[in-house]
Scaffold this active site. Structure first.
Site, short mmCIF file in Angstrom:
data_model
loop_
_atom_site.label_atom_id
_atom_site.label_comp_id
_atom_site.label_asym_id
_atom_site.label_seq_id
_atom_site.Cartn_x
_atom_site.Cartn_y
_atom_site.Cartn_z
N ASP A 24 9.69 -25.43 -3.71
CA ASP A 24 10.80 -26.26 -4.02
C ASP A 24 10.73 -25.86 -4.95
O ASP A 24 11.32 -26.52 -6.68
CB ASP A 24 10.33 -28.54 -3.78
CG ASP A 24 8.96 -28.42 -5.05
OD1 ASP A 24 7.86 -27.98 -4.74
OD2 ASP A 24 8.55 -28.75 -5.22
N SER A 26 12.05 -24.76 -8.40
CA SER A 26 14.31 -24.89 -8.72
C SER A 26 14.42 -23.35 -9.04
O SER A 26 13.94 -22.45 -9.08
CB SER A 26 14.09 -25.81 -10.10
OG SER A 26 13.41 -25.13 -11.15
N LYS A 136 9.03 -35.49 -2.65
CA LYS A 136 8.10 -35.29 -3.63
C LYS A 136 9.18 -35.77 -5.15
O LYS A 136 10.41 -35.23 -5.68
CB LYS A 136 7.73 -33.15 -3.53
CG LYS A 136 6.89 -33.53 -5.29
CD LYS A 136 6.53 -31.83 -4.65
CE LYS A 136 7.08 -31.76 -6.38
NZ LYS A 136 6.99 -29.73 -7.06
N GLU A 177 3.61 -37.18 -7.32
CA GLU A 177 2.71 -36.26 -8.19
C GLU A 177 2.81 -36.44 -9.49
O GLU A 177 3.44 -35.65 -10.68
CB GLU A 177 3.36 -34.85 -7.94
CG GLU A 177 2.79 -33.70 -8.47
CD GLU A 177 3.45 -32.39 -8.00
OE1 GLU A 177 4.60 -32.48 -7.75
OE2 GLU A 177 2.60 -31.56 -9.03
N LYS A 219 -0.48 -36.30 -4.87
CA LYS A 219 -0.50 -34.50 -5.20
C LYS A 219 -1.25 -34.69 -6.78
O LYS A 219 -0.67 -34.77 -7.34
CB LYS A 219 0.67 -34.05 -5.14
CG LYS A 219 0.50 -32.77 -5.77
CD LYS A 219 1.72 -31.79 -4.63
CE LYS A 219 1.97 -30.41 -5.54
NZ LYS A 219 2.57 -29.53 -4.75
N SER A 261 -1.63 -26.37 -7.22
CA SER A 261 -2.40 -25.62 -7.48
C SER A 261 -2.32 -24.98 -8.98
O SER A 261 -3.78 -24.90 -9.73
CB SER A 261 -2.63 -23.92 -6.92
OG SER A 261 -1.29 -23.64 -7.18
N GLY A 262 -1.30 -25.41 -10.01
CA GLY A 262 -1.13 -25.23 -11.21
C GLY A 262 -1.02 -24.32 -12.11
O GLY A 262 -1.06 -24.43 -13.42
N GLY A 263 -1.37 -23.50 -11.33
CA GLY A 263 -1.28 -22.15 -12.45
C GLY A 263 -2.78 -22.31 -12.31
O GLY A 263 -3.76 -20.06 -13.11
N GLY A 291 1.70 -24.26 -4.39
CA GLY A 291 3.18 -23.19 -4.46
C GLY A 291 3.22 -21.99 -4.79
O GLY A 291 2.36 -21.35 -3.90
P1 13P Z 1 1.40 -25.31 -8.14
O1 13P Z 1 0.53 -25.32 -7.16
O2 13P Z 1 2.11 -23.98 -8.11
O3 13P Z 1 1.03 -25.97 -8.82
O4 13P Z 1 3.35 -26.04 -7.36
C1 13P Z 1 2.72 -26.60 -6.42
C2 13P Z 1 4.08 -28.11 -7.08
O5 13P Z 1 4.78 -28.09 -5.94
C3 13P Z 1 4.28 -28.75 -8.13
O6 13P Z 1 4.87 -29.65 -9.07
#
Ligand code: 13P
Length: 340
Positions: A24, A26, A136, A177, A219, A261-263, A291
């Protein structure tokens, strides 16, 4: 609201061995990803990329749901089949990001609030009609000196709860999230303290707003040291502290936890999820809603070239399979390194 239907969808989103693909990004965020692989950020390229992912048949068997960006949910594949139909045909549930990004919260320095509540009750039925069964909303909490503030935590928790209530009224499962960022130099214990405080506040607001926990998916971030912290925690410590933090704050009625995963690197995100599921002892299924940790490898293999589609799909399959194993505590470095 049909709570049984919401609960069935939420349960399917965290079904054993499966997890969520966060596709997702942007238009601005996918530009950053495309810049890194030398691909122009056009509508067709965004479509082609997502189409190759959603047509990855075997990989998609490990994916329970796909979070789409607004543009993508209305897009069709090159042959005219809606991308939502490809996802459904692959056995996954379509979902949609409904927040409209963040803006600074006046009076709170650089702290932000997530936008998008104003027209949400009117947008949700259209997404439902298009096939979305979950949504989300991402709240962003930074860690710095004196940050996050109580006020910003409360404002973001209230927005998440308002969003979640509107989704459930529209028979859409809200992914809740609250992301505590891993930027910065804080240590893992500071991340624990902030994550626990944020989750406490979020579940308090969900309760106040009469959100039915049986019909949500959480999340969260993992409990992890900031990227610039000199003392990085090892896999065991991340897993143990994340489990401890969630056990303190997340009611057991919640159907499931799907981490961002956040980086983190691809393998770190997989190893942490795996270790948590090896340890066990918590009341919710724990899976992925990644993501970057699912898509960085296929993007690198693709580089915008049709000839590279099979290699990109193979890279996506490997990551999806590794994370599926991790969601069951069955992953190992040996499997990771085996030739896909
Ligand atoms: P990441 O796993 O790259 O952090 O992305 C997940 C996500 O949807 C962040 O809002």
């Amino acid at each position: 609201m049909n709570l049984d239907a919401l609960n069935s969808v939420a349960t399917a989103m965290v079904a054993p061995g499966r997890g969520i693909l966060a596709a997702d990004e942007s238009t601005g965020t996918i530009k950053k990803r495309f810049d890194a692989i030398g691909v122009e950020n056009t509508e067709d390229n965004r479509r082609d990329y997502r189409e190759l992912i959603f047509r990855s048949k075997e990989a998609m068997s490990f994916v329970s749901g796909v979070i789409l960006y607004d543009e993508t949910i209305w897009q069709a594949a090159a042959d005219g089949v809606p991308l939502v139909t490809l996802i459904e045909a692959a056995g996954a549930i379509p979902g949609v990001k409904v927040d409209e990004g963040t803006e600074t919260l006046p009076g709170f320095g650089r702290e932000t609030i997530t936008r998008g509540l104003d027209n949400l009750s009117r947008r949700l039925p259209k997404y439902h009609e298009r096939g979305a069964r979950f949504a989300k909303w991402r709240a962003v909490i930074d860690i710095d000196t004196g940050v996050p503030s109580r006020g910003a935590i409360r404002a973001n928790a209230q927005a998440l709860a308002r969003y979640a209530g509107l989704c459930q009224a529209a028979d859409i499962v809200p992914i809740v999230e609250p992301e505590v960022l891993m930027d910065g130099s804080h240590d893992i214990d500071r991340c624990f303290e902030v994550t626990a405080t944020v989750l406490k506040e979020v579940f308090s607001e969900l309760f106040e707003h009469r959100v039915q926990l049986e019909g949500i998916v959480l999340k969260p971030n993992m409990v992890i040291a900031g990227k610039k912290c000199a003392k990085q925690a090892n896999v065991d410590e991340v897993a143990e502290k994340t489990i401890a933090c969630l056990k303190l704050t997340v009611p057991s009625a919640t159907p499931g936890v799907a981490y961002l995963s956040g980086g983190q690197s691809d393998v770190e995100a997989t190893a942490h999820l795996n270790r948590m599921n090896e340890i066990g002892g918590f009341p919710w299924p724990m899976t992925f809603s990644y993501g970057r940790a699912l898509q960085a490898a296929p993007q690198k293999a693709w580089r915008g070239k049709a000839d590279n589609v099979p290699a990109a799909q193979a890279a996506f399959l490997h990551r999806a399979k590794m994370n599926s194993l991790a969601s069951q505590g069955r992953w190992s470095l040996a499997l990771e390194q085996a030739t896909p």
